[in-house]
Design a protein around this motif. Sequence first.
Motif, PDB file in Angstrom:
ATOM      1  N   ILE A   8       0.520  -1.299   0.167  1.00  0.00           N
ATOM      2  CA  ILE A   8      -0.332  -0.201   0.087  1.00  0.00           C
ATOM      3  C   ILE A   8       0.859   1.196  -0.247  1.00  0.00           C
ATOM      4  O   ILE A   8       1.605   1.479   0.385  1.00  0.00           O
ATOM      5  CB  ILE A   8      -0.693   0.064   1.028  1.00  0.00           C
ATOM      6  CG1 ILE A   8      -1.434  -0.874   0.997  1.00  0.00           C
ATOM      7  CG2 ILE A   8      -1.681   1.330   1.251  1.00  0.00           C
ATOM      8  CD1 ILE A   8      -2.828  -1.081   1.988  1.00  0.00           C
ATOM      9  N   GLU A   9       0.625   2.198  -0.798  1.00  0.00           N
ATOM     10  CA  GLU A   9       1.957   2.836  -0.986  1.00  0.00           C
ATOM     11  C   GLU A   9       0.724   4.304  -0.605  1.00  0.00           C
ATOM     12  O   GLU A   9      -0.165   4.545  -0.779  1.00  0.00           O
ATOM     13  CB  GLU A   9       1.662   3.244  -2.536  1.00  0.00           C
ATOM     14  CG  GLU A   9       3.466   2.293  -2.838  1.00  0.00           C
ATOM     15  CD  GLU A   9       3.337   2.395  -4.721  1.00  0.00           C
ATOM     16  OE1 GLU A   9       3.206   3.738  -4.560  1.00  0.00           O
ATOM     17  OE2 GLU A   9       4.450   1.755  -4.920  1.00  0.00           O
ATOM     18  N   PHE A  10       1.258   5.235   0.193  1.00  0.00           N
ATOM     19  CA  PHE A  10       1.366   6.483   0.653  1.00  0.00           C
ATOM     20  C   PHE A  10       1.245   7.595  -0.315  1.00  0.00           C
ATOM     21  O   PHE A  10       2.687   7.931  -0.069  1.00  0.00           O
ATOM     22  CB  PHE A  10       0.747   7.070   1.519  1.00  0.00           C
ATOM     23  CG  PHE A  10       0.252   5.457   2.413  1.00  0.00           C
ATOM     24  CD1 PHE A  10      -1.217   5.815   3.754  1.00  0.00           C
ATOM     25  CD2 PHE A  10       1.042   4.276   2.772  1.00  0.00           C
ATOM     26  CE1 PHE A  10      -1.897   4.644   3.572  1.00  0.00           C
ATOM     27  CE2 PHE A  10      -0.213   3.446   3.847  1.00  0.00           C
ATOM     28  CZ  PHE A  10      -0.965   3.392   3.795  1.00  0.00           C
ATOM     29  N   ASN A  11       0.561   7.813  -1.493  1.00  0.00           N
ATOM     30  CA  ASN A  11       1.427   9.002  -1.966  1.00  0.00           C
ATOM     31  C   ASN A  11       1.994  10.205  -1.384  1.00  0.00           C
ATOM     32  O   ASN A  11       2.560  10.742  -2.098  1.00  0.00           O
ATOM     33  CB  ASN A  11       0.296   9.542  -3.861  1.00  0.00           C
ATOM     34  CG  ASN A  11      -0.045   8.696  -4.253  1.00  0.00           C
ATOM     35  OD1 ASN A  11       0.501   7.513  -4.510  1.00  0.00           O
ATOM     36  ND2 ASN A  11      -1.429   8.570  -4.125  1.00  0.00           N
ATOM     37  N   ASP A  12       1.317  10.969  -0.819  1.00  0.00           N
ATOM     38  CA  ASP A  12       2.802  12.428  -0.463  1.00  0.00           C
ATOM     39  C   ASP A  12       3.094  12.339   1.114  1.00  0.00           C
ATOM     40  O   ASP A  12       3.308  12.767   1.382  1.00  0.00           O
ATOM     41  CB  ASP A  12       0.944  13.042   0.075  1.00  0.00           C
ATOM     42  CG  ASP A  12       0.130  13.553  -0.847  1.00  0.00           C
ATOM     43  OD1 ASP A  12       0.827  13.531  -1.694  1.00  0.00           O
ATOM     44  OD2 ASP A  12      -1.213  13.561  -1.181  1.00  0.00           O
ATOM     45  N   ALA A  13       2.966  10.768   1.515  1.00  0.00           N
ATOM     46  CA  ALA A  13       3.775  10.562   3.695  1.00  0.00           C
ATOM     47  C   ALA A  13       4.835  10.030   2.513  1.00  0.00           C
ATOM     48  O   ALA A  13       5.645   9.976   1.283  1.00  0.00           O
ATOM     49  CB  ALA A  13       3.040   9.120   3.500  1.00  0.00           C
ATOM     50  N   GLY A  14       6.149  10.684   3.162  1.00  0.00           N
ATOM     51  CA  GLY A  14       7.703  11.099   3.587  1.00  0.00           C
ATOM     52  C   GLY A  14       7.512   9.234   4.805  1.00  0.00           C
ATOM     53  O   GLY A  14       6.362   8.047   4.903  1.00  0.00           O
ATOM     54  N   HIS A  15       8.768   9.752   5.498  1.00  0.00           N
ATOM     55  CA  HIS A  15       8.602   8.118   6.360  1.00  0.00           C
ATOM     56  C   HIS A  15       8.154   8.293   7.309  1.00  0.00           C
ATOM     57  O   HIS A  15       7.929   7.118   8.916  1.00  0.00           O
ATOM     58  CB  HIS A  15      10.419   8.493   6.661  1.00  0.00           C
ATOM     59  CG  HIS A  15      11.035   7.092   7.673  1.00  0.00           C
ATOM     60  ND1 HIS A  15      11.240   6.245   6.550  1.00  0.00           N
ATOM     61  CD2 HIS A  15      11.549   6.419   8.698  1.00  0.00           C
ATOM     62  CE1 HIS A  15      11.679   5.088   7.432  1.00  0.00           C
ATOM     63  NE2 HIS A  15      12.145   6.135   8.420  1.00  0.00           N
ATOM     64  N   ARG A  16       7.350   9.418   7.577  1.00  0.00           N
ATOM     65  CA  ARG A  16       5.761   8.961   9.023  1.00  0.00           C
ATOM     66  C   ARG A  16       4.422   9.212   8.263  1.00  0.00           C
ATOM     67  O   ARG A  16       4.366   9.533   7.318  1.00  0.00           O
ATOM     68  CB  ARG A  16       6.490  10.590  10.199  1.00  0.00           C
ATOM     69  CG  ARG A  16       7.110  10.359  10.975  1.00  0.00           C
ATOM     70  CD  ARG A  16       7.777  11.231  11.830  1.00  0.00           C
ATOM     71  NE  ARG A  16       8.416  12.185  11.932  1.00  0.00           N
ATOM     72  CZ  ARG A  16       8.341  13.401  12.598  1.00  0.00           C
ATOM     73  NH1 ARG A  16       8.002  13.311  13.395  1.00  0.00           N
ATOM     74  NH2 ARG A  16       9.314  13.897  12.642  1.00  0.00           N
ATOM     75  N   PHE A  17       3.796   8.692   9.307  1.00  0.00           N
ATOM     76  CA  PHE A  17       2.528   8.673   8.106  1.00  0.00           C
ATOM     77  C   PHE A  17       1.898   9.486   9.970  1.00  0.00           C
ATOM     78  O   PHE A  17       2.188   9.469  10.863  1.00  0.00           O
ATOM     79  CB  PHE A  17       1.836   7.248   7.598  1.00  0.00           C
ATOM     80  CG  PHE A  17       2.436   6.311   6.983  1.00  0.00           C
ATOM     81  CD1 PHE A  17       3.014   6.859   6.089  1.00  0.00           C
ATOM     82  CD2 PHE A  17       1.945   5.302   6.823  1.00  0.00           C
ATOM     83  CE1 PHE A  17       3.643   6.013   5.406  1.00  0.00           C
ATOM     84  CE2 PHE A  17       2.882   4.187   6.513  1.00  0.00           C
ATOM     85  CZ  PHE A  17       3.291   4.217   5.028  1.00  0.00           C
ATOM     86  N   HIS A  18       0.859  10.013   9.223  1.00  0.00           N
ATOM     87  CA  HIS A  18       0.438  11.147   9.717  1.00  0.00           C
ATOM     88  C   HIS A  18      -1.229  11.248   9.491  1.00  0.00           C
ATOM     89  O   HIS A  18      -1.635  10.714   8.186  1.00  0.00           O
ATOM     90  CB  HIS A  18       0.622  12.645   9.461  1.00  0.00           C
ATOM     91  CG  HIS A  18       2.281  13.043  10.374  1.00  0.00           C
ATOM     92  ND1 HIS A  18       1.816  12.822  11.680  1.00  0.00           N
ATOM     93  CD2 HIS A  18       3.053  12.799   9.384  1.00  0.00           C
ATOM     94  CE1 HIS A  18       3.691  12.988  11.730  1.00  0.00           C
ATOM     95  NE2 HIS A  18       3.890  13.638  10.067  1.00  0.00           N
ATOM     96  N   GLY A  19      -2.432  11.339  10.158  1.00  0.00           N
ATOM     97  CA  GLY A  19      -4.015  11.635   9.678  1.00  0.00           C
ATOM     98  C   GLY A  19      -3.978  10.388   9.275  1.00  0.00           C
ATOM     99  O   GLY A  19      -3.808   9.539   9.959  1.00  0.00           O
ATOM    100  N   GLU A  20      -4.905  10.725   8.335  1.00  0.00           N
ATOM    101  CA  GLU A  20      -5.655   9.821   7.593  1.00  0.00           C
ATOM    102  C   GLU A  20      -4.707   8.318   7.365  1.00  0.00           C
ATOM    103  O   GLU A  20      -5.736   7.346   7.177  1.00  0.00           O
ATOM    104  CB  GLU A  20      -6.558   9.958   5.902  1.00  0.00           C
ATOM    105  CG  GLU A  20      -7.369  10.849   6.743  1.00  0.00           C
ATOM    106  CD  GLU A  20      -8.820  11.674   5.564  1.00  0.00           C
ATOM    107  OE1 GLU A  20      -8.831  11.059   4.431  1.00  0.00           O
ATOM    108  OE2 GLU A  20      -9.389  12.629   5.983  1.00  0.00           O
ATOM    109  N   ASP A  21      -3.601   9.040   6.584  1.00  0.00           N
ATOM    110  CA  ASP A  21      -2.597   7.654   6.221  1.00  0.00           C
ATOM    111  C   ASP A  21      -2.621   6.987   7.041  1.00  0.00           C
ATOM    112  O   ASP A  21      -2.508   5.326   7.604  1.00  0.00           O
ATOM    113  CB  ASP A  21      -1.406   8.326   5.667  1.00  0.00           C
ATOM    114  CG  ASP A  21      -1.807   9.021   4.550  1.00  0.00           C
ATOM    115  OD1 ASP A  21      -2.770   9.144   3.846  1.00  0.00           O
ATOM    116  OD2 ASP A  21      -0.803  10.296   3.879  1.00  0.00           O
ATOM    117  N   ALA A  22      -2.220   7.371   8.551  1.00  0.00           N
ATOM    118  CA  ALA A  22      -2.012   6.525   9.915  1.00  0.00           C
ATOM    119  C   ALA A  22      -2.830   5.560  10.188  1.00  0.00           C
ATOM    120  O   ALA A  22      -2.655   4.610  10.405  1.00  0.00           O
ATOM    121  CB  ALA A  22      -1.450   7.680  10.952  1.00  0.00           C
ATOM    122  N   GLN A  23      -4.272   5.972   9.546  1.00  0.00           N
ATOM    123  CA  GLN A  23      -5.255   5.938  10.344  1.00  0.00           C
ATOM    124  C   GLN A  23      -5.476   4.620   9.686  1.00  0.00           C
ATOM    125  O   GLN A  23      -6.068   2.584   9.681  1.00  0.00           O
ATOM    126  CB  GLN A  23      -6.568   6.568  10.427  1.00  0.00           C
ATOM    127  CG  GLN A  23      -8.212   5.712  10.421  1.00  0.00           C
ATOM    128  CD  GLN A  23      -8.043   5.086  12.370  1.00  0.00           C
ATOM    129  OE1 GLN A  23      -7.213   5.484  12.828  1.00  0.00           O
ATOM    130  NE2 GLN A  23      -8.116   4.259  11.953  1.00  0.00           N
TER     131      GLN A  23
END
Length: 292
Positions: free
Chosen positions: A255-270
């Motif tokens: 699963i790739e998170f297009n706007d994420a870097g080395h940490r996930f935040h907000g909706e990406d983290a969830q």
Amino acid sequence: MRKTFAMLFAVLFVSLSSRLDAGDVTIAADVVYGHKLGLAMTCDVFTPAENPNGAAVLFMVSGGWYSSWTPPEQAQYRFRPLTDNGFSVFAVRHGSSPKFSIAEAVADVRRSVRFIRSNAEDFGIDPKRIGVFGLSAGGHLSLMLGTASDEGNSDANDPIDRVSSRVDAVVAYVAPSDLRVMAQDAPERLSAYDRFPALQINVQQAESVSPLVYVTSDDAPTLLLAGAADELVPIEHSRNILAAFEKANVASELIEFNDAGHRFHGEDAQQASEAMVAWFVTHLATSNLKSP
């Protein structure tokens, strides 16, 4: 950078004699899974107080191959998505950089799997349903357990070493899969890696601890979670090992998170957390697995 990783990935440490009540979770703190150089290697155990499903998930307490201690009652919230779904969680610490090498960290976490499997009855878990997850260096160690574990040495003097270190499911967040490109003599090594003593290794040493090298058809089902904008561990690490898993017919997903870097935040983290739990539910929730 070291402080950043400590805050991000530090979690837990262990001993069966210390049990804490965290409401819906029972905590066994500082459980000793081995010794080296006169020191104890420890983990913390978080067991659902109600409706445990009998499966175990190990969390690799590692960032930059540093492994730090946090009071388990303060870290318990990190594992709520798993314990709320009936999983027992083991927060495993390894011998930390810079004192210990990556290879030694890998040996430590293999030992933790053997110990937990050996004591499965005491922990109330099924030895055939053990998963692992981690972030960054913890993700790398998770991949090493998924690809480069063994059945144990039947001739070993230590009975723990006779037990399998294989795991039954893996979730790896932003995980390095090929340390050869991170080694000191790698032609395209990123300058950021100079900050990590664990990566003061050559390509030959790096090869021995690169999960990509070990992919075979009997590897554990693996979920990869990666940020497309990650500048520390580029997403190619996850894409390349996914391709290797697919070639070997290993159950795997990225699963790739297009706007994420080395940490996930907000909706990406969830979303990442929900995907992790779903992966372990799919691959660990019932006793239909093959590992010993």
